[in-house]
Write a protein that holds these residues in place. Structure first.
Motif, mmCIF file in Angstrom:
data_model
loop_
_atom_site.group_PDB
_atom_site.id
_atom_site.type_symbol
_atom_site.label_atom_id
_atom_site.label_comp_id
_atom_site.label_asym_id
_atom_site.label_seq_id
_atom_site.Cartn_x
_atom_site.Cartn_y
_atom_site.Cartn_z
ATOM 1 N N TYR A 258 0.801 -1.209 0.000
ATOM 2 C CA TYR A 258 0.000 0.000 0.000
ATOM 3 C C TYR A 258 0.843 1.272 0.000
ATOM 4 N N ILE A 259 2.170 1.152 0.150
ATOM 5 C CA ILE A 259 3.032 2.333 0.110
ATOM 6 C C ILE A 259 4.435 1.908 -0.319
ATOM 7 N N SER A 260 5.112 2.796 -1.059
ATOM 8 C CA SER A 260 6.497 2.569 -1.453
ATOM 9 C C SER A 260 7.180 3.922 -1.586
ATOM 10 N N ILE A 261 8.410 4.027 -1.058
ATOM 11 C CA ILE A 261 9.153 5.288 -1.031
ATOM 12 C C ILE A 261 10.576 5.027 -1.503
ATOM 13 N N MET A 262 11.052 5.864 -2.424
ATOM 14 C CA MET A 262 12.448 5.853 -2.832
ATOM 15 C C MET A 262 13.175 6.947 -2.053
ATOM 16 N N PHE A 263 14.225 6.566 -1.286
ATOM 17 C CA PHE A 263 14.983 7.507 -0.471
ATOM 18 C C PHE A 263 16.331 7.788 -1.117
ATOM 19 N N GLU A 264 16.727 9.062 -1.042
ATOM 20 C CA GLU A 264 18.064 9.484 -1.450
ATOM 21 C C GLU A 264 18.650 10.285 -0.292
ATOM 22 N N MET A 265 19.860 9.917 0.204
ATOM 23 C CA MET A 265 20.514 10.604 1.313
ATOM 24 C C MET A 265 21.701 11.408 0.776
ATOM 25 N N LYS A 266 21.749 12.729 1.086
ATOM 26 C CA LYS A 266 22.818 13.574 0.595
ATOM 27 C C LYS A 266 23.420 14.385 1.737
ATOM 28 N N ASN A 267 24.773 14.379 1.790
ATOM 29 C CA ASN A 267 25.523 15.087 2.817
ATOM 30 C C ASN A 267 26.860 15.468 2.208
#
Length: 452
Positions: A258-267
């Motif tokens: 019922y949900i899907s998220i693509m994460f991108e981490m930037k530092n």
């Protein structure tokens, strides 16, 4: 036949094999039964003797055991009587010793009581002397106190004045300390606010941890116990030479996503020469979201630390790219819970949509199967029609061929009828007509038949 002689009358008579065998069996059976009876009697006598012997042995063994037990019991009784007598003697000795000890203690107690009474009398006398001395000392002290009261009062007044002065000085010093403490507290609070703000903006400069490890740890620590069916792992699938950082998916009890998220981490480090902006990564994040078929895209960023837009909270950038958000690390948990709760509300609608789609798919499949059946049925009908037409042609050919055969048979029948008519019309007169030789031969044959 065999001959047998009667032992009584001496007559000899003959018997056949069956009678002889019957007599022999009778003799054998009688002897066998007699032998069995004799053996049974012997065995009964032997069993009776063995039983009597065994009974005698058992009775003897029982008597021996009984005698042994009686002897042992007598020895035990003697031993018990001996021990009882020893205990009685010991008890009597202890009683006598106890009586002697009580008498001795009573005499010592009487002596001690007499000594204590003597000491009490002496102490009472000494106490009366001490009381008289104490009264004299009190009188002297009272006189001295009366003399020193005026001196003490003056000293008290002086000390009160000093106490008031010291209290005023203490209040003044306390107010100075409070002011100094407030000033220092204000400075410290400003430093704390500064470091808090810095920590809010740069929260992932943690002890030896990267931003990805920090977010992964937060998820496992706070969200994993509440989401047992959730998937949150590194994105290791490379599509078109690119991939995201993490993919989050959650499912209900029926394994429906019922949900899907693509994460991108930037530092980036403070010493980095070229500073990146958050919007530099929007396009790639959106492409990764679409390639991995995720519904939402979230950029967890420490870039642009002075930008108040990104420091204010969860930033919706869906006006640039669909369903995309930018957050600081401290909003990692809130964005997931917010999107999860929002998606759960639409889960029932998704299920109904999937059900409707499955029904549409069923109808489409039914139509496709029906069309396929029509196509195959038409093909089979066409082939059957062709074969049916070929079979009719072959039948027509066969009918034509049979007609020819029929006509030939009818022609043969006419010829046979004509031949038969010719045979019926044939007679001796016609055969011997104009043939005197054959006529003479037939007449001679008829005469010979008549003579015979």
């Amino acid at each position: 036949m065999k001959e047998l002689k009667c032992p009584k009358c001496g007559n000899v008579f003959s018997v056949d094999e069956a009678d002889y065998a019957s007599i022999a069996n009778q003799v054998k059976n009688a002897e066998f039964e007699a032998e069995i009876a004799h053996r049974m009697k012997e065995m009964a006598l032997r069993y009776q003797k063995e039983e009597e012997l065994a009974t005698a042995k058992v009775e003897k063994l029982y008597q021996d055991k009984l005698t042994q037990k009686e002897l042992e019991l007598g020895a035990k009784n003697n031993e018990i009587a001996y021990i009882k007598n020893a205990k009685d003697n010991e008890i009597q000795q202890l009683k006598s010793r106890l009586n002697n000890f009580e008498e001795k203690k009573n005499s010592e107690l009487r002596l001690a009581i007499a000594e204590k009474e003597k000491k009490i009398i002496e102490l009472n006398a000494s106490l009366s002397q001490q009381n008289s001395k104490m009264e004299m000392a009190i009188m002297k002290e009272k006189n001295l106190n009366e003399q020193n009261i005026s001196t003490k009062n003056a000293e008290i007044e002086r000390l009160k004045g000093e106490i008031i002065n010291n209290a005023n000085k203490a209040k003044l010093h306390e107010s100075e300390l409070i002011n100094n403490y407030k000033q220092e507290l204000k400075i410290k609070q400003e430093q704390v606010d500064f470091y808090k703000d810095m920590k809010t903006k740069m929260s992932t400069k943690m002890i030896g941890e990267t931003l990805e490890i920090h977010c992964f740890t937060l998820f496992n620590q706070y969200l994993r116990p509440m989401m047992p069916f959730a998937y949150f792992e590194k994105d290791n699938e490379i599509i078109d030479h690119t991939k995201g950082d993490f993919v989050f998916r959650d499912f209900d009890e029926e394994k429906t996503e019922y949900i899907s998220i693509m994460f991108e981490m930037k530092n980036e480090m403070d010493t980095t020469a070229t500073k990146h902006k958050n919007e530099d990564f929007f396009k790639k994040l959106d492409e990764d979201r679409k390639k991995k078929k995720c519904e939402f895209a979230v950029l967890v960023s420490l870039l642009e630390p002075e930008n108040e837009l990104y420091n204010s909270g969860i930033v919706d950038v869906s006006h640039h790219f669909e369903k995309m958000y930018v957050i600081r690390p401290q909003f990692f948990i809130p964005i997931i819970t917010l999107l999860v709760q929002t998606s759960k509300k639409s889960l029932e609608y998704k299920k109904q949509l999937l059900l409707a789609q499955s029904k549409d798919v069923d109808v489409t499949n039914f139509e496709n199967k029906l069309l396929d059946f029509k196509d195959k049925f038409g093909r089979n009908y066409r082939l059957a029609s062709e074969k049916f037409a070929n079979a009719i042609d072959e039948i027509d050919k066969s009918i034509s061929h049979l007609q020819k055969i029929k006509e030939a048979l009818i022609g043969s029948e006419n010829n046979l009828r004509l031949a038969n008519d010719k045979i019926d019309d044939l007679s001796i007169k016609k055969l011997t007509y104009n043939n005197p030789t054959m006529k003479a031969k037939f007449e001679q044959a008829q005469q010979n038949n008549i003579k015979e």
